[in-house]
Design a protein around this motif. Structure first.
Motif, PDB file in Angstrom:
ATOM      1  N   GLU A 105       0.822  -1.212   0.000  1.00 20.66           N
ATOM      2  CA  GLU A 105       0.000   0.000   0.000  1.00 20.66           C
ATOM      3  C   GLU A 105       0.853   1.257   0.000  1.00 20.66           C
ATOM      4  OE1 GLU A 105      -2.577  -0.655   3.341  1.00 20.66           O
ATOM      5  OE2 GLU A 105      -4.173  -1.490   2.055  1.00 20.66           O
ATOM      6  N   LEU A 106       1.972   1.218   0.726  1.00 14.49           N
ATOM      7  CA  LEU A 106       2.886   2.358   0.697  1.00 14.49           C
ATOM      8  C   LEU A 106       3.418   2.589  -0.713  1.00 14.49           C
ATOM      9  CD1 LEU A 106       4.917   1.858   4.000  1.00 14.49           C
ATOM     10  CD2 LEU A 106       3.394   3.766   3.459  1.00 14.49           C
ATOM     11  N   ARG A 107       3.735   1.481  -1.382  1.00 12.14           N
ATOM     12  CA  ARG A 107       4.233   1.618  -2.749  1.00 12.14           C
ATOM     13  C   ARG A 107       3.173   2.252  -3.658  1.00 12.14           C
ATOM     14  NH1 ARG A 107       3.491  -1.037  -7.472  1.00 12.14           N
ATOM     15  NH2 ARG A 107       5.125  -0.721  -9.014  1.00 12.14           N
ATOM     16  N   ARG A 108       1.949   1.814  -3.529  1.00 12.63           N
ATOM     17  CA  ARG A 108       0.890   2.375  -4.375  1.00 12.63           C
ATOM     18  C   ARG A 108       0.757   3.883  -4.150  1.00 12.63           C
ATOM     19  NH1 ARG A 108      -5.317   0.626  -3.692  1.00 12.63           N
ATOM     20  NH2 ARG A 108      -4.893   1.599  -1.663  1.00 12.63           N
ATOM     21  N   GLY A 109       1.038   4.327  -2.910  1.00 10.21           N
ATOM     22  CA  GLY A 109       0.906   5.731  -2.590  1.00 10.21           C
ATOM     23  C   GLY A 109       1.865   6.625  -3.345  1.00 10.21           C
ATOM     24  N   TRP A 110       3.060   6.097  -3.682  1.00 15.10           N
ATOM     25  CA  TRP A 110       4.014   6.943  -4.391  1.00 15.10           C
ATOM     26  C   TRP A 110       4.280   6.511  -5.827  1.00 15.10           C
ATOM     27  CZ3 TRP A 110       7.839   3.723  -5.812  1.00 15.10           C
ATOM     28  CH2 TRP A 110       8.229   2.692  -4.948  1.00 15.10           C
TER      29      TRP A 110
END
Length: 246
Positions: A105-110
């Protein structure tokens, strides 16, 4: 294979102590590069330089030809670099799946792409063989599975460069073999892996190239066969017992 990571003339000093002295190494996509040496040789410092936790006094860090020496850790992560640490850094109260999902999810954020965090989590758990324990709490895992979970969490960020700091620490022979097979498969898929490890059987089996550090300097870089038969390496680190490097 193309060079993905390159360090040129990197020097790091802590007060009067030189942790790295004009160190140059490289890592290629689709290969596992080993980094070995006695305790205090500078291996962890080098990883910290690559990941942006330590800025070198002199030298350059290049990723796919781009100078990233002045980028901070989160900027480097967004260039698809991931790492694990010597000490397990899991979210103990979360499930195995949620540990991985957090990274996805963190990856999707950036990343600003169409990635599906749940699908990425499923894929990472499948790849590391952790689907059967997906709902278990991370702090209840045996060491071998916990190490694999750290790798799974790193894979959920879709890295092209993976830095592994002693991933076989605490593993038995069978668990190390599972880890070795996983890393070999990831390299075949094109991932560049830099492996810091004291398990010489694992290093010699999976690495294409090995760099030996001693007292902050590169002692040599070569193939596993060249490293395990080099007199200077034997004297500084490996020792003379052949069964340790077979």
């Amino acid at each position: 294979m193309s060079t993905l990571l390159e360090l040129r003339g990197v020097t790091v000093r802590y007060g009067g102590v030189t942790a790295l002295d004009s160190v140059s190494i490289s890592a290629e996509a689709g290969r596992i590069t080993g980094l070995i040496g006695p305790n205090g040789a500078g291996k962890s410092t080098l990883f910290n330089v690559v990941s942006g936790l330590v800025r070198p006094r002199t030298g350059t860090v290049l990723l796919d030809g781009r100078d990233i020496t002045r980028l901070v850790p989160h900027q480097r992560a967004r260039l698809r670099m991931a790492r694990t640490f010597q000490q397990l850094e899991l979210f103990g109260v979360l499930s195995v799946a949620d540990n991985v999902l957090t990274a996805a999810e963190l990856r999707r954020g950036w990343a600003r792409d169409n990635s599906d965090p749940k699908a990425e989590t499923q894929a990472a758990l499948e790849r590391t063989g952790l689907l059967d324990v997906a709902d278990e709490r991370a702090d209840g895992l045996p060491t071998g599975m916990a190490r694999l979970l750290e790798v799974a969490r790193a894979l959920a960020t879709s890295p092209r460069l993976l830095l592994l700091d002693e991933p076989a620490a605490g593993l038995n022979e069978q668990e190390s073999a599972v880890l070795g097979a996983l890393l070999a498969g990831l390299a075949r898929d094109g991932l560049a892996i830099v492996l810091v490890e004291h398990d010489m059987d694992l290093v010699m089996q999976v690495c294409s190239t090995i760099t030996v550090l001693n007292l902050g300097q590169v002692l040599m870089t070569g193939t596993p066969q060249q490293v395990r038969t080099d007199p200077a390496v034997l004297a500084a680190y490996l020792g003379s017992a052949p069964e340790r490097t077979a």
